[in-house]
Design a protein around this motif. Structure first.
Motif, short mmCIF file in Angstrom:
data_model
loop_
_atom_site.label_atom_id
_atom_site.label_comp_id
_atom_site.label_asym_id
_atom_site.label_seq_id
_atom_site.Cartn_x
_atom_site.Cartn_y
_atom_site.Cartn_z
N LEU A 1 23.65 16.08 -42.74
CA LEU A 1 22.96 17.54 -42.79
C LEU A 1 23.83 18.42 -41.78
O LEU A 1 23.85 17.93 -40.82
CB LEU A 1 21.69 17.49 -42.34
N PRO A 2 24.66 19.04 -41.87
CA PRO A 2 25.19 20.21 -40.79
C PRO A 2 24.14 20.68 -40.45
O PRO A 2 23.39 21.11 -40.16
CB PRO A 2 26.34 21.43 -41.56
N PRO A 3 25.40 21.41 -38.57
CA PRO A 3 24.45 21.53 -37.92
C PRO A 3 23.39 23.02 -38.33
O PRO A 3 23.92 23.64 -38.51
CB PRO A 3 25.49 22.12 -36.23
N PHE A 4 22.59 23.01 -37.56
CA PHE A 4 21.53 23.75 -38.57
C PHE A 4 22.14 25.65 -38.08
O PHE A 4 21.92 26.77 -38.88
CB PHE A 4 20.06 24.58 -37.73
N GLU A 5 23.15 25.43 -37.24
CA GLU A 5 23.45 27.15 -36.81
C GLU A 5 24.36 27.11 -38.20
O GLU A 5 24.36 28.81 -38.37
CB GLU A 5 23.98 27.02 -35.37
N LEU B 1 14.21 25.18 -40.24
CA LEU B 1 14.28 24.26 -39.00
C LEU B 1 13.60 23.84 -39.13
O LEU B 1 13.81 22.75 -38.76
CB LEU B 1 14.00 25.18 -37.34
N TYR C 1 13.97 20.75 -41.58
CA TYR C 1 15.66 20.22 -42.05
C TYR C 1 15.51 18.85 -41.51
O TYR C 1 16.48 18.81 -42.33
CB TYR C 1 16.20 21.16 -41.09
N PRO D 1 19.97 17.43 -36.71
CA PRO D 1 20.86 18.40 -37.18
C PRO D 1 20.30 19.62 -36.52
O PRO D 1 21.26 20.38 -36.89
CB PRO D 1 20.96 18.42 -38.57
N ARG D 2 19.11 19.81 -35.74
CA ARG D 2 18.75 21.17 -35.56
C ARG D 2 19.49 20.44 -34.31
O ARG D 2 18.64 21.34 -33.16
CB ARG D 2 16.81 21.02 -35.01
N VAL D 3 20.62 21.85 -33.96
CA VAL D 3 21.52 22.25 -32.82
C VAL D 3 21.39 23.19 -33.30
O VAL D 3 21.50 24.16 -34.12
CB VAL D 3 22.66 21.58 -33.17
N MET D 4 21.25 24.53 -31.83
CA MET D 4 21.96 25.83 -31.95
C MET D 4 22.76 25.97 -30.60
O MET D 4 21.78 25.52 -29.51
CB MET D 4 20.50 26.81 -32.23
#
Lengths: 157, 203
Positions: A3-7, A42, A45, B82-85
Protein backbone atom coordinates in the motif's frame (compact mmCIF):
# COMPACT_ATOMS: atom_id res chain seq x y z
CA UNK A 1 3.46 -4.63 -4.09
CA UNK A 2 2.40 -2.76 -0.97
CA UNK A 3 0.00 0.00 0.00
CA UNK A 4 1.32 3.48 -0.78
CA UNK A 5 2.11 5.87 2.11
CA UNK A 6 -1.16 7.25 3.43
CA UNK A 7 -0.19 10.87 2.86
CA UNK A 8 0.01 10.27 -0.89
CA UNK A 9 -3.71 9.42 -0.79
CA UNK A 10 -4.42 12.85 0.66
CA UNK A 11 -2.36 14.56 -2.04
CA UNK A 12 -3.90 12.54 -4.83
CA UNK A 13 -7.58 12.57 -3.84
CA UNK A 14 -8.39 15.29 -1.30
CA UNK A 15 -9.27 18.04 -3.78
CA UNK A 16 -11.60 15.83 -5.78
CA UNK A 17 -13.22 14.31 -2.69
CA UNK A 18 -13.74 17.80 -1.32
CA UNK A 19 -15.57 18.81 -4.47
CA UNK A 20 -17.74 15.71 -4.16
CA UNK A 21 -18.53 16.59 -0.56
CA UNK A 22 -19.28 20.24 -1.31
CA UNK A 23 -21.94 19.01 -3.72
CA UNK A 24 -23.22 16.38 -1.26
CA UNK A 25 -23.29 18.31 2.03
CA UNK A 26 -22.61 21.94 1.14
CA UNK A 27 -19.51 24.08 1.56
CA UNK A 28 -19.89 24.58 5.33
CA UNK A 29 -19.80 20.90 6.24
CA UNK A 30 -17.55 19.66 3.44
CA UNK A 31 -14.19 20.11 5.13
CA UNK A 32 -15.21 18.44 8.40
CA UNK A 33 -16.71 15.64 6.41
CA UNK A 34 -13.48 15.30 4.42
CA UNK A 35 -11.45 15.09 7.64
CA UNK A 36 -13.75 12.38 8.98
CA UNK A 37 -13.41 10.52 5.69
CA UNK A 38 -9.62 10.47 5.94
CA UNK A 39 -9.65 9.61 9.65
CA UNK A 40 -11.88 6.58 9.00
CA UNK A 41 -9.73 5.62 6.04
CA UNK A 42 -6.58 5.88 8.14
CA UNK A 43 -8.07 3.66 10.82
CA UNK A 44 -8.86 0.89 8.33
CA UNK A 45 -5.91 1.39 6.00
CA UNK A 46 -3.45 -1.28 7.19
CA UNK A 47 -6.11 -3.97 6.81
CA UNK A 48 -6.98 -2.99 3.26
CA UNK A 49 -6.25 -5.44 0.44
CA UNK A 50 -3.11 -4.44 -1.41
CA UNK A 51 -4.83 -4.45 -4.78
CA UNK A 52 -7.86 -2.43 -3.63
CA UNK A 53 -9.09 0.42 -5.80
CA UNK A 54 -8.07 3.20 -3.41
CA UNK A 55 -10.07 5.94 -5.05
CA UNK A 56 -13.28 3.89 -5.08
CA UNK A 57 -12.63 2.92 -1.46
CA UNK A 58 -12.24 6.59 -0.43
CA UNK A 59 -15.42 7.53 -2.26
CA UNK A 60 -17.32 4.78 -0.46
CA UNK A 61 -16.20 6.22 2.88
CA UNK A 62 -16.91 9.82 1.80
CA UNK A 63 -20.37 8.79 0.64
CA UNK A 64 -21.07 7.20 4.02
CA UNK A 65 -19.89 10.30 5.90
CA UNK A 66 -21.95 12.58 3.66
CA UNK A 67 -25.02 10.43 4.22
CA UNK A 68 -24.54 10.71 7.99
CA UNK A 69 -24.28 14.50 7.78
CA UNK A 70 -27.42 14.84 5.64
CA UNK A 71 -29.40 12.52 7.95
CA UNK A 72 -28.29 14.45 11.01
CA UNK A 73 -29.33 17.72 9.39
CA UNK A 74 -32.74 16.27 8.54
CA UNK A 75 -33.32 15.13 12.10
CA UNK A 76 -32.60 18.56 13.49
CA UNK A 77 -35.93 20.02 14.57
CA UNK A 78 -35.19 23.47 13.21
CA UNK A 79 -34.23 22.17 9.80
CA UNK A 80 -36.35 22.97 6.84
CA UNK A 81 -37.78 20.39 4.47
CA UNK A 82 -34.78 20.38 2.19
CA UNK A 83 -32.60 19.20 5.05
CA UNK A 84 -30.56 22.35 5.36
CA UNK A 85 -30.59 24.26 8.60
CA UNK A 86 -30.46 27.96 7.69
CA UNK A 87 -28.99 28.86 11.06
CA UNK A 88 -26.13 26.42 10.59
CA UNK A 89 -24.94 27.73 7.23
CA UNK A 90 -23.52 31.20 7.63
CA UNK A 91 -21.43 30.72 4.46
CA UNK A 92 -22.53 32.79 1.50
CA UNK A 93 -25.21 30.85 -0.29
CA UNK A 94 -24.49 30.26 -3.94
CA UNK A 95 -26.99 31.49 -6.45
CA UNK A 96 -28.00 27.93 -7.25
CA UNK A 97 -28.10 26.67 -3.70
CA UNK A 98 -31.74 25.78 -4.06
CA UNK A 99 -30.82 23.17 -6.63
CA UNK A 100 -28.03 21.75 -4.44
CA UNK A 101 -30.34 21.62 -1.45
CA UNK A 102 -32.64 19.52 -3.62
CA UNK A 103 -29.74 17.26 -4.59
CA UNK A 104 -28.83 16.80 -0.91
CA UNK A 105 -32.39 15.86 -0.11
CA UNK A 106 -32.34 12.98 -2.62
CA UNK A 107 -31.87 9.44 -1.33
CA UNK A 108 -28.09 9.15 -0.71
CA UNK A 109 -27.36 6.74 -3.57
CA UNK A 110 -29.14 8.92 -6.06
CA UNK A 111 -27.48 12.08 -4.76
CA UNK A 112 -24.03 10.50 -5.07
CA UNK A 113 -24.75 9.12 -8.54
CA UNK A 114 -26.02 12.49 -9.77
CA UNK A 115 -22.92 14.25 -8.43
CA UNK A 116 -20.57 11.71 -10.04
CA UNK A 117 -22.44 11.96 -13.33
CA UNK A 118 -22.74 15.73 -13.67
CA UNK A 119 -20.16 17.34 -11.42
CA UNK A 120 -17.40 14.93 -12.47
CA UNK A 121 -18.81 14.02 -15.89
CA UNK A 122 -18.21 10.31 -15.34
CA UNK A 123 -19.50 7.43 -17.45
CA UNK A 124 -21.95 5.06 -15.76
CA UNK A 125 -19.41 2.24 -15.63
CA UNK A 126 -17.02 4.42 -13.66
CA UNK A 127 -19.78 5.71 -11.39
CA UNK A 128 -20.65 2.09 -10.64
CA UNK A 129 -17.02 1.39 -9.80
CA UNK A 130 -16.77 4.37 -7.45
CA UNK A 131 -20.01 3.45 -5.72
CA UNK A 132 -19.34 -0.26 -5.55
CA UNK A 133 -22.32 -1.11 -7.74
CA UNK A 134 -22.89 -2.10 -11.36
CA UNK A 135 -23.02 0.17 -14.37
CA UNK A 136 -26.73 -0.58 -14.64
CA UNK A 137 -27.44 0.32 -11.01
CA UNK A 138 -25.52 3.57 -11.45
CA UNK A 139 -27.53 4.45 -14.55
CA UNK A 140 -30.75 3.74 -12.66
CA UNK A 141 -29.72 5.88 -9.67
CA UNK A 142 -28.86 8.83 -11.91
CA UNK A 143 -32.12 8.48 -13.79
CA UNK A 144 -34.24 8.25 -10.64
CA UNK A 145 -32.40 11.19 -9.10
CA UNK A 146 -32.96 13.36 -12.16
CA UNK A 147 -36.64 12.46 -12.27
CA UNK A 148 -37.07 13.52 -8.65
CA UNK A 149 -35.16 16.75 -9.21
CA UNK A 150 -37.32 17.64 -12.22
CA UNK A 151 -40.44 17.15 -10.16
CA UNK A 152 -39.16 19.42 -7.42
CA UNK A 153 -37.96 22.17 -9.65
CA UNK A 154 -40.46 24.56 -11.23
CA UNK A 155 -40.20 24.61 -15.00
CA UNK A 156 -39.79 28.33 -15.31
CA UNK A 157 -36.52 28.44 -13.36
CA UNK B 1 -31.28 14.89 -23.62
CA UNK B 2 -29.31 17.71 -22.06
CA UNK B 3 -31.66 20.18 -20.53
CA UNK B 4 -31.39 23.16 -18.25
CA UNK B 5 -31.30 21.01 -15.13
CA UNK B 6 -28.37 18.93 -16.35
CA UNK B 7 -26.48 22.03 -17.39
CA UNK B 8 -26.93 23.58 -13.95
CA UNK B 9 -25.79 20.37 -12.29
CA UNK B 10 -22.49 20.55 -14.16
CA UNK B 11 -21.90 24.01 -12.70
CA UNK B 12 -21.38 22.89 -9.13
CA UNK B 13 -19.52 25.21 -6.77
CA UNK B 14 -15.93 24.02 -6.47
CA UNK B 15 -15.29 25.00 -2.87
CA UNK B 16 -11.91 26.07 -1.53
CA UNK B 17 -9.65 23.51 0.04
CA UNK B 18 -6.36 24.38 1.73
CA UNK B 19 -4.47 21.13 1.18
CA UNK B 20 -1.51 22.13 3.36
CA UNK B 21 -3.79 22.86 6.28
CA UNK B 22 -5.76 19.66 5.76
CA UNK B 23 -2.55 17.62 5.83
CA UNK B 24 -1.40 19.33 9.01
CA UNK B 25 -4.76 18.90 10.75
CA UNK B 26 -4.98 15.25 9.77
CA UNK B 27 -1.43 14.57 10.94
CA UNK B 28 -2.22 16.18 14.27
CA UNK B 29 -5.48 14.28 14.73
CA UNK B 30 -3.97 10.99 13.56
CA UNK B 31 -1.13 11.33 16.05
CA UNK B 32 -3.50 12.05 18.92
CA UNK B 33 -5.70 9.10 17.96
CA UNK B 34 -2.69 6.77 17.88
CA UNK B 35 -3.19 6.12 14.17
CA UNK B 36 0.17 7.36 12.97
CA UNK B 37 2.67 4.51 12.66
CA UNK B 38 5.43 6.61 11.12
CA UNK B 39 5.71 10.41 11.46
CA UNK B 40 8.45 12.55 10.02
CA UNK B 41 9.81 16.06 10.01
CA UNK B 42 12.85 18.00 8.85
CA UNK B 43 15.63 19.23 11.12
CA UNK B 44 18.01 21.93 9.90
CA UNK B 45 21.37 20.84 11.22
CA UNK B 46 24.83 22.30 10.66
CA UNK B 47 25.33 19.27 8.40
CA UNK B 48 22.35 20.13 6.20
CA UNK B 49 18.66 19.33 6.49
CA UNK B 50 18.11 15.96 8.19
CA UNK B 51 14.87 14.01 8.00
CA UNK B 52 13.69 12.53 11.30
CA UNK B 53 11.35 9.52 11.21
CA UNK B 54 9.70 8.34 14.42
CA UNK B 55 7.29 5.56 15.32
CA UNK B 56 5.43 5.06 18.60
CA UNK B 57 8.43 2.88 19.60
CA UNK B 58 11.04 5.56 18.98
CA UNK B 59 13.42 6.96 16.41
CA UNK B 60 13.47 4.65 13.40
CA UNK B 61 15.46 6.63 10.86
CA UNK B 62 17.50 9.79 10.64
CA UNK B 63 18.73 10.64 7.19
CA UNK B 64 21.20 12.99 5.62
CA UNK B 65 20.23 15.05 2.58
CA UNK B 66 20.77 13.24 -0.67
CA UNK B 67 18.32 10.40 -0.53
CA UNK B 68 14.92 11.67 -1.74
CA UNK B 69 12.45 11.83 1.16
CA UNK B 70 9.69 10.26 -0.98
CA UNK B 71 11.82 7.16 -1.54
CA UNK B 72 12.40 6.80 2.20
CA UNK B 73 8.72 7.33 2.95
CA UNK B 74 7.89 4.60 0.42
CA UNK B 75 10.40 2.26 1.98
CA UNK B 76 9.04 2.82 5.48
CA UNK B 77 5.49 2.35 4.22
CA UNK B 78 6.56 -1.06 2.95
CA UNK B 79 8.70 -2.12 5.92
CA UNK B 80 6.94 -0.57 8.95
CA UNK B 81 3.41 0.54 8.03
CA UNK B 82 1.63 2.45 5.27
CA UNK B 83 0.25 4.85 7.90
CA UNK B 84 2.99 7.39 7.21
CA UNK B 85 2.52 11.15 7.32
CA UNK B 86 4.59 14.30 7.62
CA UNK B 87 3.96 15.33 11.23
CA UNK B 88 6.86 17.52 12.35
CA UNK B 89 5.61 18.08 15.91
CA UNK B 90 5.90 14.31 16.55
CA UNK B 91 9.65 14.67 15.99
CA UNK B 92 10.10 17.64 18.33
CA UNK B 93 11.76 15.64 21.10
CA UNK B 94 14.43 14.30 18.75
CA UNK B 95 14.90 17.71 17.14
CA UNK B 96 15.37 19.41 20.51
CA UNK B 97 17.99 16.87 21.51
CA UNK B 98 19.79 17.32 18.19
CA UNK B 99 19.77 21.08 18.81
CA UNK B 100 21.41 20.58 22.19
CA UNK B 101 23.93 18.11 20.76
CA UNK B 102 25.03 20.44 17.96
CA UNK B 103 25.17 23.33 20.45
CA UNK B 104 27.57 21.29 22.57
CA UNK B 105 25.29 21.14 25.59
CA UNK B 106 24.29 17.48 25.25
CA UNK B 107 26.67 14.53 25.11
CA UNK B 108 24.22 11.65 24.92
CA UNK B 109 20.83 11.08 23.39
CA UNK B 110 17.90 10.05 25.45
CA UNK B 111 15.55 8.82 22.76
CA UNK B 112 14.33 5.25 22.38
CA UNK B 113 15.42 3.64 19.12
CA UNK B 114 13.01 1.60 17.05
CA UNK B 115 15.36 -1.14 15.82
CA UNK B 116 12.96 -2.79 13.40
CA UNK B 117 14.94 -1.76 10.31
CA UNK B 118 18.09 -3.52 11.52
CA UNK B 119 18.25 -7.28 11.86
CA UNK B 120 20.72 -9.94 12.92
CA UNK B 121 24.41 -9.17 13.14
CA UNK B 122 23.91 -5.57 11.97
CA UNK B 123 21.61 -5.08 14.93
CA UNK B 124 24.25 -6.34 17.35
CA UNK B 125 26.88 -4.11 15.72
CA UNK B 126 24.75 -0.97 15.99
CA UNK B 127 23.73 -1.71 19.58
CA UNK B 128 27.42 -2.06 20.46
CA UNK B 129 28.10 1.20 18.63
CA UNK B 130 25.38 2.93 20.62
CA UNK B 131 27.43 2.26 23.77
CA UNK B 132 30.52 4.20 22.61
CA UNK B 133 30.44 7.38 24.70
CA UNK B 134 30.72 10.97 23.51
CA UNK B 135 34.36 11.80 22.91
CA UNK B 136 35.32 8.12 22.67
CA UNK B 137 36.23 6.07 19.62
CA UNK B 138 36.33 2.43 18.64
CA UNK B 139 37.52 0.34 15.67
CA UNK B 140 35.68 -1.87 13.21
CA UNK B 141 37.41 -4.90 14.72
CA UNK B 142 36.49 -4.01 18.31
CA UNK B 143 32.89 -3.42 17.36
CA UNK B 144 32.75 -6.75 15.49
CA UNK B 145 34.11 -8.44 18.62
CA UNK B 146 31.58 -6.64 20.82
CA UNK B 147 28.86 -7.87 18.48
CA UNK B 148 30.11 -11.42 18.94
CA UNK B 149 32.20 -12.06 15.79
CA UNK B 150 35.73 -10.62 16.06
CA UNK B 151 36.60 -11.65 12.50
CA UNK B 152 33.54 -10.14 10.91
CA UNK B 153 34.94 -6.62 10.79
CA UNK B 154 33.97 -6.19 7.13
CA UNK B 155 30.38 -7.13 7.91
CA UNK B 156 30.58 -4.71 10.84
CA UNK B 157 31.71 -2.00 8.43
CA UNK B 158 28.73 -2.73 6.18
CA UNK B 159 26.34 -2.58 9.12
CA UNK B 160 27.75 0.78 10.17
CA UNK B 161 27.56 2.01 6.59
CA UNK B 162 23.84 1.33 6.50
CA UNK B 163 23.10 2.68 9.98
CA UNK B 164 19.52 4.03 9.73
CA UNK B 165 20.03 6.40 12.69
CA UNK B 166 23.43 8.09 12.29
CA UNK B 167 24.52 10.69 14.89
CA UNK B 168 22.17 9.22 17.52
CA UNK B 169 23.74 5.78 17.08
CA UNK B 170 27.25 7.21 16.74
CA UNK B 171 28.78 5.20 13.91
CA UNK B 172 31.05 8.20 13.32
CA UNK B 173 32.97 7.10 16.43
CA UNK B 174 34.17 3.92 14.71
CA UNK B 175 37.54 4.32 12.94
CA UNK B 176 40.18 2.12 11.30
CA UNK B 177 42.58 0.44 13.67
CA UNK B 178 45.50 2.17 11.94
CA UNK B 179 44.04 5.59 12.68
CA UNK B 180 42.33 6.16 9.32
CA UNK B 181 38.83 7.62 9.43
CA UNK B 182 37.22 4.73 7.54
CA UNK B 183 33.96 5.50 5.75
CA UNK B 184 30.75 7.33 6.61
CA UNK B 185 27.16 7.30 5.36
CA UNK B 186 26.96 11.06 5.21
CA UNK B 187 30.42 11.49 3.67
CA UNK B 188 33.78 11.90 5.41
CA UNK B 189 33.43 15.67 5.85
CA UNK B 190 30.46 15.08 8.11
CA UNK B 191 32.34 12.40 10.05
CA UNK B 192 35.20 14.87 10.60
CA UNK B 193 32.75 17.57 11.70
CA UNK B 194 31.13 15.28 14.29
CA UNK B 195 34.47 14.04 15.63
CA UNK B 196 35.68 17.64 15.92
CA UNK B 197 32.46 18.62 17.70
CA UNK B 198 33.14 15.86 20.20
CA UNK B 199 36.77 16.91 20.65
CA UNK B 200 38.29 13.76 19.11
CA UNK B 201 39.69 15.61 16.11
CA UNK B 202 40.97 19.15 16.13
CA UNK B 203 38.37 21.50 14.80
Amino acid sequence: MHLPPFETLIDAHATELHRFLVARVGPTEAEDCLQETFMSALRAYPRLRHDANLRAWLYTIAHRKATDVVRRAMRRPSSSLDGIDPAASPAPVAADDGLWADVRALPPKQAAAVVHRFVFDLAFAEIGQRMGTSEEAARRSVHEGLTKLRRRIPHDR
Amino acid sequence: MTDDLERRLTEAPAGDLDLERLRATLAERAGEAGLLDVAYGTYDSPLGPLTVFVTPRGLVRLSYPGEPVEAQVDELAATISPRVMAAPTRTDDVRRQLDAYFAGSRTSFDVPIDWRLVRGFANAVLRATARIPFGGISTYREIAAEAGSPNAYRAAGNALGSNPVPIVVPCHRVLHAGGGLGGYTGGLDRKRYLLALEGVLEA
